[in-house]
Design a protein around this motif. Structure first.
Motif, PDB file in Angstrom:
ATOM      1  N   LEU A   1      41.258  33.774  49.519  1.00 31.02           N
ATOM      2  CA  LEU A   1      42.225  34.983  49.175  1.00 31.02           C
ATOM      3  C   LEU A   1      42.377  35.311  47.854  1.00 31.02           C
ATOM      4  N   PRO A   2      41.360  36.087  47.172  1.00 32.78           N
ATOM      5  CA  PRO A   2      41.816  36.671  45.899  1.00 32.78           C
ATOM      6  C   PRO A   2      42.797  37.490  45.747  1.00 32.78           C
ATOM      7  N   VAL A   3      43.403  37.316  44.518  1.00 34.49           N
ATOM      8  CA  VAL A   3      44.793  38.129  44.284  1.00 34.49           C
ATOM      9  C   VAL A   3      44.749  38.575  42.804  1.00 34.49           C
ATOM     10  N   ASN A   4      44.666  39.884  42.582  1.00 37.70           N
ATOM     11  CA  ASN A   4      44.729  40.409  41.302  1.00 37.70           C
ATOM     12  C   ASN A   4      43.440  40.021  40.531  1.00 37.70           C
ATOM     13  N   THR A   5      42.319  40.391  41.129  1.00 36.76           N
ATOM     14  CA  THR A   5      40.932  40.160  40.385  1.00 36.76           C
ATOM     15  C   THR A   5      40.849  40.803  39.170  1.00 36.76           C
ATOM     16  N   ASP A   6      41.383  41.811  38.667  1.00 31.80           N
ATOM     17  CA  ASP A   6      41.280  42.502  37.857  1.00 31.80           C
ATOM     18  C   ASP A   6      42.188  42.113  36.431  1.00 31.80           C
ATOM     19  N   GLY A   7      43.142  41.214  36.783  1.00 36.46           N
ATOM     20  CA  GLY A   7      43.953  40.747  35.965  1.00 36.46           C
ATOM     21  C   GLY A   7      45.585  41.209  36.255  1.00 36.46           C
ATOM     22  N   GLY A   8      45.726  41.968  37.310  1.00 32.18           N
ATOM     23  CA  GLY A   8      47.031  42.474  37.532  1.00 32.18           C
ATOM     24  C   GLY A   8      47.804  43.114  36.464  1.00 32.18           C
ATOM     25  N   LEU A   9      49.106  43.242  36.765  1.00 31.18           N
ATOM     26  CA  LEU A   9      49.830  43.982  35.677  1.00 31.18           C
ATOM     27  C   LEU A   9      49.871  42.767  34.420  1.00 31.18           C
TER      28      LEU A   9
ATOM     29  N   GLY B   1      41.079  40.263  53.116  1.00 29.73           N
ATOM     30  CA  GLY B   1      40.137  39.408  52.157  1.00 29.73           C
ATOM     31  C   GLY B   1      40.302  39.427  50.839  1.00 29.73           C
ATOM     32  N   ILE B   2      41.084  40.461  50.180  1.00 26.88           N
ATOM     33  CA  ILE B   2      41.560  40.572  49.090  1.00 26.88           C
ATOM     34  C   ILE B   2      42.747  41.293  48.818  1.00 26.88           C
ATOM     35  N   ALA B   3      43.375  41.008  47.760  1.00 23.78           N
ATOM     36  CA  ALA B   3      45.086  41.681  47.559  1.00 23.78           C
ATOM     37  C   ALA B   3      45.189  41.865  46.114  1.00 23.78           C
ATOM     38  N   GLN B   4      45.899  42.928  45.932  1.00 24.69           N
ATOM     39  CA  GLN B   4      46.414  43.328  44.584  1.00 24.69           C
ATOM     40  C   GLN B   4      47.847  43.327  44.766  1.00 24.69           C
ATOM     41  N   LEU B   5      48.551  42.711  44.216  1.00 19.71           N
ATOM     42  CA  LEU B   5      50.054  42.526  44.137  1.00 19.71           C
ATOM     43  C   LEU B   5      51.030  42.956  42.961  1.00 19.71           C
ATOM     44  N   GLN B   6      51.923  43.456  43.280  1.00 24.48           N
ATOM     45  CA  GLN B   6      52.647  43.896  42.049  1.00 24.48           C
ATOM     46  C   GLN B   6      53.043  42.540  41.040  1.00 24.48           C
ATOM     47  N   ASP B   7      52.670  42.266  40.051  1.00 24.44           N
ATOM     48  CA  ASP B   7      52.902  41.008  39.246  1.00 24.44           C
ATOM     49  C   ASP B   7      53.466  41.500  38.106  1.00 24.44           C
ATOM     50  N   THR B   8      54.589  42.193  38.068  1.00 26.30           N
ATOM     51  CA  THR B   8      55.650  42.386  36.834  1.00 26.30           C
ATOM     52  C   THR B   8      55.787  41.123  36.152  1.00 26.30           C
ATOM     53  N   ASP B   9      56.186  39.990  36.874  1.00 25.18           N
ATOM     54  CA  ASP B   9      55.899  38.759  36.166  1.00 25.18           C
ATOM     55  C   ASP B   9      55.167  37.777  37.006  1.00 25.18           C
ATOM     56  N   ALA B  10      54.895  36.630  36.647  1.00 22.67           N
ATOM     57  CA  ALA B  10      54.356  35.650  37.699  1.00 22.67           C
ATOM     58  C   ALA B  10      55.200  35.235  38.816  1.00 22.67           C
ATOM     59  N   GLY B  11      56.372  35.177  38.699  1.00 25.06           N
ATOM     60  CA  GLY B  11      57.309  34.959  39.800  1.00 25.06           C
ATOM     61  C   GLY B  11      56.956  36.092  40.913  1.00 25.06           C
ATOM     62  N   ALA B  12      56.805  37.440  40.547  1.00 27.66           N
ATOM     63  CA  ALA B  12      56.794  38.311  41.376  1.00 27.66           C
ATOM     64  C   ALA B  12      55.690  38.329  42.199  1.00 27.66           C
ATOM     65  N   GLU B  13      54.278  37.787  41.697  1.00 29.98           N
ATOM     66  CA  GLU B  13      53.233  37.716  42.688  1.00 29.98           C
ATOM     67  C   GLU B  13      53.479  36.636  43.533  1.00 29.98           C
TER      68      GLU B  13
ATOM     69  N   VAL C   1      34.056  39.117  43.621  1.00 29.50           N
ATOM     70  CA  VAL C   1      34.581  37.992  44.426  1.00 29.50           C
ATOM     71  C   VAL C   1      33.336  37.831  45.428  1.00 29.50           C
ATOM     72  N   ALA C   2      33.175  36.526  46.290  1.00 29.84           N
ATOM     73  CA  ALA C   2      32.164  36.304  46.979  1.00 29.84           C
ATOM     74  C   ALA C   2      31.966  37.226  48.183  1.00 29.84           C
ATOM     75  N   GLY C   3      30.775  37.707  48.346  1.00 28.69           N
ATOM     76  CA  GLY C   3      30.638  38.674  49.391  1.00 28.69           C
ATOM     77  C   GLY C   3      31.149  39.895  49.135  1.00 28.69           C
ATOM     78  N   GLU C   4      31.310  40.634  50.306  1.00 29.34           N
ATOM     79  CA  GLU C   4      32.168  42.043  49.983  1.00 29.34           C
ATOM     80  C   GLU C   4      33.352  42.199  51.021  1.00 29.34           C
ATOM     81  N   PRO C   5      34.444  42.128  50.508  1.00 28.01           N
ATOM     82  CA  PRO C   5      35.699  41.953  51.499  1.00 28.01           C
ATOM     83  C   PRO C   5      35.798  43.089  52.356  1.00 28.01           C
ATOM     84  N   ARG C   6      36.196  42.861  53.660  1.00 27.80           N
ATOM     85  CA  ARG C   6      36.271  44.002  54.629  1.00 27.80           C
ATOM     86  C   ARG C   6      37.589  44.624  54.534  1.00 27.80           C
TER      87      ARG C   6
END
Length: 383
Positions: A319-327, A277-289, A358-363
């Motif tokens: 599918l929110p990704v890097n909700t805190d702004g990521g790298l 429901g939510i992901a944090q991905l390594q965005d060393t650069d925008a292409g990496a995400e 984000v909407a609701g609380e991801p499980r």
């Protein structure tokens, strides 16, 4: 029921802090996590610390207290946090201890990382020819991916713009000024197709987690988040990875280490990409995400244009990704970066992320790390 729970999260703001030692930042993050769990340092039975710049992260005990605690130091490039979390998880699962602290900290100088190519399994001439540059390789990697899967320059700019918007709502982020896709596209080209504002920056900061046996988690919190799995993997022969692109004819068919780590992590967790429901991905650069979205199984190669344009990966999307702004917004103090990811997942899954909730609380949440010369870590969390 999972064996390990996360009951406390803490952070020292990411950025630049002249005159402030990394150990002092680490101690602040540790105290923050302990306070979140309602525990004191004397309650901690073991600790795992990770850092690139700090030779002995365990020296933080001079700030926290000399209790004689078992403290192990780890380093595994940008996947350091995943390795530290894995060691802490194993310690609890083996029944050695019940409550532990996982701590990451770093204080990097300005500018890109530098190293001897020979320390990464590359010949000296690789660096002498100007090939041992991180910005160069990430540019090469996304350029090839764009060619193969039709990813657009606009998608790269939209990913970066999303992360700057998310960073604006994160009081612990380094970059908190939103930028439009147009500003990002028009900024200085560093390594085609990546412009200046599509990259993250090495910086300073710390993050910490308090973990415990799942059997006792409810003693400390009414909303434990469980660590379902954490897996690290290195590259296979022929994989097209950081600092080690291969000329192998099999290169188009060799999975990246993130693919292998994600597959193993999902299998161990007993869930699939469709459950995330939510992901944090390594965005060393925008292409990496963009690439990592597909490598962890959240979409197929080439679907990112539509997902990003539709707002699916924004905080209000499905599918929110890097909700805190990521790298890109936070920067990357290597030892702390992956624990920042997990902290954000925990806050979101508790429903306590404030303005960026984000909407609701991801499980189910996923955190992914990737670094040179081709190592990845994937963690799966659930409520």
């Amino acid at each position: 029921m999972p064996d390990v729970a996360i009951i406390g999260v803490g952070i020292h703001r990411f950025g630049r802090f002249p005159g402030k030692p990394a150990l002092a930042m680490g101690a602040e993050a540790a105290r923050d996590a302990l306070a979140d769990a309602g525990l004191g340092w004397s309650d901690v039975q073991f600790a795992v610390g990770g850092s690139y710049e700090v030779d002995q992260p365990d020296a933080v005990v001079a700030e926290l207290g000399l209790t004689g605690v078992q403290f192990t130091n780890v380093y595994n490039g940008c996947a350091t946090a995943g390795s530290a979390l894995a060691l802490a998880s194993q310690t609890i699962r083996l029944g050695e201890h019940e409550i532990g602290l996982v701590l990451g900290m770093d204080k990097h100088e300005s500018g890109a990382f530098t190293a001897d190519p020979r320390e990464y399994g590359c010949p000296a001439w690789y660096g002498e020819m100007g090939l041992f540059l991180t910005t160069k390789f990430f540019g090469m990697k996304i350029n090839r991916y764009m060619h193969d899967h039709g990813i657009t320059h606009r998608t790269l700019a939209e990913v970066a713009a999303k992360n700057y918007r998310n960073g604006e709502l994160n009081p612990h982020a380094h970059r908190r000024k939103p930028l439009s896709p147009e500003q990002i596209l028009e900024s200085r080209m560093l390594n085609y197709p990546l412009t200046q504002y599509m990259f993250c920056s090495p910086n300073e900061g710390a993050a910490a987690l308090v973990v415990c046996s799942a059997d006792v988690a409810h003693r400390y919190t009414d909303k434990p988040v469980y660590l379902r799995s954490v897996v690290t993997r290195t590259r296979r022969f022929g994989a097209f990875e950081v600092h080690t692109p291969s000329a192998s004819v099999a290169a188009d068919h060799v999975p990246a280490p993130t693919v292998d780590a994600a597959k193993a992590a999902f299998e161990a967790a007993g869930v699939g990409p469709e459950d995330v429901g939510i992901a944090q991905l390594q965005d060393t650069d925008a292409g990496a995400e963009v690439i990592h979205m597909a490598e962890v199984g959240l979409c197929a190669d080439g679907e990112q244009n539509e997902l990003v344009a539709s707002g699916a990966t924004a905080p209000g999307g499905r599918l929110p990704v890097n909700t805190d702004g990521g790298l890109i917004a936070n920067g990357e103090p290597v030892g702390a970066s992956g624990l920042r990811q997990v902290r954000e997942l925990v806050l979101q899954m508790r429903g306590r992320a404030g303005e960026r909730q984000v909407a609701g609380e991801p499980r189910v949440g996923l955190a992914q790390l990737y670094g040179a010369p081709g190592v990845a870590a994937v963690s799966i969390l659930s409520t």
